[in-house]
Enzyme design. Structure first.
Site, mmCIF file in Angstrom:
data_model
loop_
_atom_site.group_PDB
_atom_site.id
_atom_site.type_symbol
_atom_site.label_atom_id
_atom_site.label_comp_id
_atom_site.label_asym_id
_atom_site.label_seq_id
_atom_site.Cartn_x
_atom_site.Cartn_y
_atom_site.Cartn_z
ATOM 1 N N ASN A 9 45.863 35.557 33.980
ATOM 2 C CA ASN A 9 44.710 36.000 33.240
ATOM 3 C C ASN A 9 44.500 34.632 32.352
ATOM 4 O O ASN A 9 45.037 34.524 31.473
ATOM 5 C CB ASN A 9 44.838 37.054 32.231
ATOM 6 C CG ASN A 9 43.576 37.510 31.568
ATOM 7 O OD1 ASN A 9 42.379 36.790 31.619
ATOM 8 N ND2 ASN A 9 43.736 38.131 30.479
ATOM 9 N N TRP A 10 43.484 33.844 32.872
ATOM 10 C CA TRP A 10 43.377 32.460 32.382
ATOM 11 C C TRP A 10 42.336 32.861 30.969
ATOM 12 O O TRP A 10 41.948 31.672 30.347
ATOM 13 C CB TRP A 10 42.764 31.559 33.291
ATOM 14 C CG TRP A 10 43.648 31.159 34.293
ATOM 15 C CD1 TRP A 10 45.077 31.314 34.354
ATOM 16 C CD2 TRP A 10 43.339 29.951 35.310
ATOM 17 N NE1 TRP A 10 45.603 30.547 35.207
ATOM 18 C CE2 TRP A 10 44.651 29.805 35.779
ATOM 19 C CE3 TRP A 10 42.368 29.165 35.823
ATOM 20 C CZ2 TRP A 10 44.640 28.742 36.938
ATOM 21 C CZ3 TRP A 10 42.285 28.451 36.710
ATOM 22 C CH2 TRP A 10 43.474 28.098 37.267
ATOM 23 N N LYS A 11 41.910 33.962 31.002
ATOM 24 C CA LYS A 11 41.064 34.310 29.875
ATOM 25 C C LYS A 11 39.883 33.265 29.557
ATOM 26 O O LYS A 11 39.275 32.818 30.588
ATOM 27 C CB LYS A 11 41.804 34.324 28.329
ATOM 28 C CG LYS A 11 43.051 35.076 28.580
ATOM 29 C CD LYS A 11 43.539 35.467 27.128
ATOM 30 C CE LYS A 11 44.986 36.101 27.297
ATOM 31 N NZ LYS A 11 45.412 36.801 26.226
ATOM 32 N N HIS A 93 40.702 45.294 29.466
ATOM 33 C CA HIS A 93 41.760 44.266 28.858
ATOM 34 C C HIS A 93 41.727 44.692 27.308
ATOM 35 O O HIS A 93 40.553 44.931 26.782
ATOM 36 C CB HIS A 93 41.515 42.888 29.129
ATOM 37 C CG HIS A 93 42.662 41.910 28.487
ATOM 38 N ND1 HIS A 93 42.573 41.589 27.204
ATOM 39 C CD2 HIS A 93 43.646 41.358 29.141
ATOM 40 C CE1 HIS A 93 43.857 40.810 27.113
ATOM 41 N NE2 HIS A 93 44.300 40.742 28.320
ATOM 42 N N GLU A 95 41.433 42.746 24.881
ATOM 43 C CA GLU A 95 40.569 41.886 24.052
ATOM 44 C C GLU A 95 39.042 42.336 24.290
ATOM 45 O O GLU A 95 38.312 42.247 23.373
ATOM 46 C CB GLU A 95 40.610 40.419 24.582
ATOM 47 C CG GLU A 95 42.218 39.831 23.974
ATOM 48 C CD GLU A 95 42.743 38.723 24.705
ATOM 49 O OE1 GLU A 95 42.016 38.289 25.972
ATOM 50 O OE2 GLU A 95 43.887 38.474 24.508
ATOM 51 N N GLU A 167 50.246 46.693 28.427
ATOM 52 C CA GLU A 167 50.191 45.546 27.457
ATOM 53 C C GLU A 167 49.886 46.110 26.267
ATOM 54 O O GLU A 167 48.816 46.339 25.597
ATOM 55 C CB GLU A 167 48.837 44.782 28.013
ATOM 56 C CG GLU A 167 48.863 44.173 29.347
ATOM 57 C CD GLU A 167 48.003 42.816 29.593
ATOM 58 O OE1 GLU A 167 48.689 41.834 29.617
ATOM 59 O OE2 GLU A 167 46.698 42.988 29.045
ATOM 60 N N GLY A 173 49.442 37.365 23.252
ATOM 61 C CA GLY A 173 49.392 35.967 22.588
ATOM 62 C C GLY A 173 50.218 35.995 21.396
ATOM 63 O O GLY A 173 49.851 34.945 20.602
ATOM 64 N N SER A 214 53.018 38.348 26.252
ATOM 65 C CA SER A 214 53.880 37.270 25.827
ATOM 66 C C SER A 214 54.977 36.910 27.005
ATOM 67 O O SER A 214 56.144 36.373 26.584
ATOM 68 C CB SER A 214 54.274 37.418 24.358
ATOM 69 O OG SER A 214 53.297 37.176 23.479
ATOM 70 N N GLY A 235 49.106 35.936 30.293
ATOM 71 C CA GLY A 235 48.012 35.242 29.746
ATOM 72 C C GLY A 235 48.479 33.779 29.334
ATOM 73 O O GLY A 235 48.274 32.827 30.572
ATOM 74 N N GLY A 236 48.657 33.266 28.323
ATOM 75 C CA GLY A 236 49.079 31.877 28.123
ATOM 76 C C GLY A 236 49.973 31.307 28.939
ATOM 77 O O GLY A 236 49.668 29.968 29.312
HETATM 78 C C1 PEP Z 1 46.965 38.819 28.678
HETATM 79 O O1 PEP Z 1 46.053 38.115 28.747
HETATM 80 O O2 PEP Z 1 46.859 39.827 29.305
HETATM 81 C C2 PEP Z 1 48.103 38.709 28.060
HETATM 82 C C3 PEP Z 1 49.273 39.429 28.169
HETATM 83 O O3 PEP Z 1 48.228 37.342 27.248
HETATM 84 P P1 PEP Z 1 49.961 36.601 26.908
HETATM 85 O O4 PEP Z 1 50.511 36.609 28.078
HETATM 86 O O5 PEP Z 1 49.185 35.251 26.428
HETATM 87 O O6 PEP Z 1 50.165 37.534 25.777
#
Ligand code: PEP
Length: 266
Positions: A9-11, A93, A95, A167, A173, A214, A235-236
């Site tokens: 997930n590049w957000k 998600h 967010e 999640e 994040g 994370s 994500g990151g």
């Molecule tokens: C996500 O965006 O779904 C996520 C889990 O982000 P991160 O890996 O950065 O915590």
């Protein structure tokens, strides 16, 4: 046997100018058998990523979709508009639940649209820190599942390749993860909700459950060591080719081990 999936997930990162090159680099660094790879860039980068990944056996996903196919919805994108650009979609998600106030009911409408449009959905669920600390995590996630899945045909979801990502919101994040044991317990609870509350019975065992929050190349093996967990929504770390290479390699090891345990080849 459920598939192993690493979904990126590049957000709101990358641009149409650089997304294709990053996707191509990740593709060439993650060529492992037995692992489904999905990259979900921002909408405006979908075409660049699709082109960069053509013929490379990596899927492209969107990070959201509107529940209507067209109309007066300024700034939104429909499933019809994603045709030819994406074959997967992330829904619910945290967010978006937080920033766009997406409700379980709305997420359920998006889910219905995704499956009727041939998009493979990854439904995100997860509790807030206060909810975990007060012992309500399983109840919160079960409520999210019941809300989004109400009125949906199990067969339609299974045919669409429905995936759930657990999640915990406090792990996204933050550099802080759930313990692998807690994540696995939640994956079991998710399948128990599908099986008992929603009447899916044994079919709940077919649904892949990913862990997200994370995840990195350094910790993913802990999660994949849990038989209830089938990969990661990342994500990151998914923006870093080295990290993606490590995570997919780890998933490939797990895929081989699980296949061997069933007397199959990954
Ligand atoms: C996500 O965006 O779904 C996520 C889990 O982000 P991160 O890996 O950065 O915590």
């Amino acid at each position: 046997m459920r598939p192993l999936i690493i979904a990126a997930n590049w957000k709101m990162n990358t641009t149409p100018a650089d997304a294709g090159e990053l996707a191509a680099t990740i593709a060439s660094r993650t060529e492992e058998p037995g692992v489904i790879r999905v990259i979900c860039p921002p909408y405006v980068c979908l075409a660049a990523v699709r082109d960069a990944l053509a013929g490379k056996n990596i899927s492209v996903g969107a990070q959201n979709v509107h529940h209507e196919l067209a109309g007066a919805y300024t700034g939104e994108i429909s499933a019809a508009q994603l045709a030819g650009l994406a074959t997967w979609v992330i829904l619910g998600h945290s967010e978006r639940r937080r920033d766009q106030l997406e409700s379980d009911e709305l997420i359920g409408k998006k889910l219905a649209r995704a499956i009727s449009s041939g998009l493979r959905p990854i439904l995100c669920v997860g509790e807030l820190l206060a909810e975990r600390e007060s012992g309500r995590a399983v109840e919160v996630v079960a409520t999210q599942l019941r809300g989004a899945l109400a009125g949906k045909e199990m067969e339609a979801l299974l045919n669409a390749g429905f995936v759930i990502a657990y999640e915990p919101v406090w792990a996204i994040g933050t550099g802080r993860t759930a313990s692998a044991a807690d994540a696995a317990a939640m994956a079991d609870a998710i399948r128990a909700t599908l099986s008992a509350d929603l009447g899916w019975g044994d079919s709940a065992e077919v649904v892949p459950v990913l862990y997200g929050g994370s995840v990195t190349s350094a910790n993913i093996a802990d999660f994949l060591a849990e038989p209830a967990i089938d990969g990661g929504l990342v994500g990151g770390a998914s923006l870093k080719p080295d990290e993606m290479a490590g995570m997919v390699a780890s998933a490939a090891v797990t895929a081989r081990a699980r296949a061997a345990a069933e007397g199959k080849t990954a």
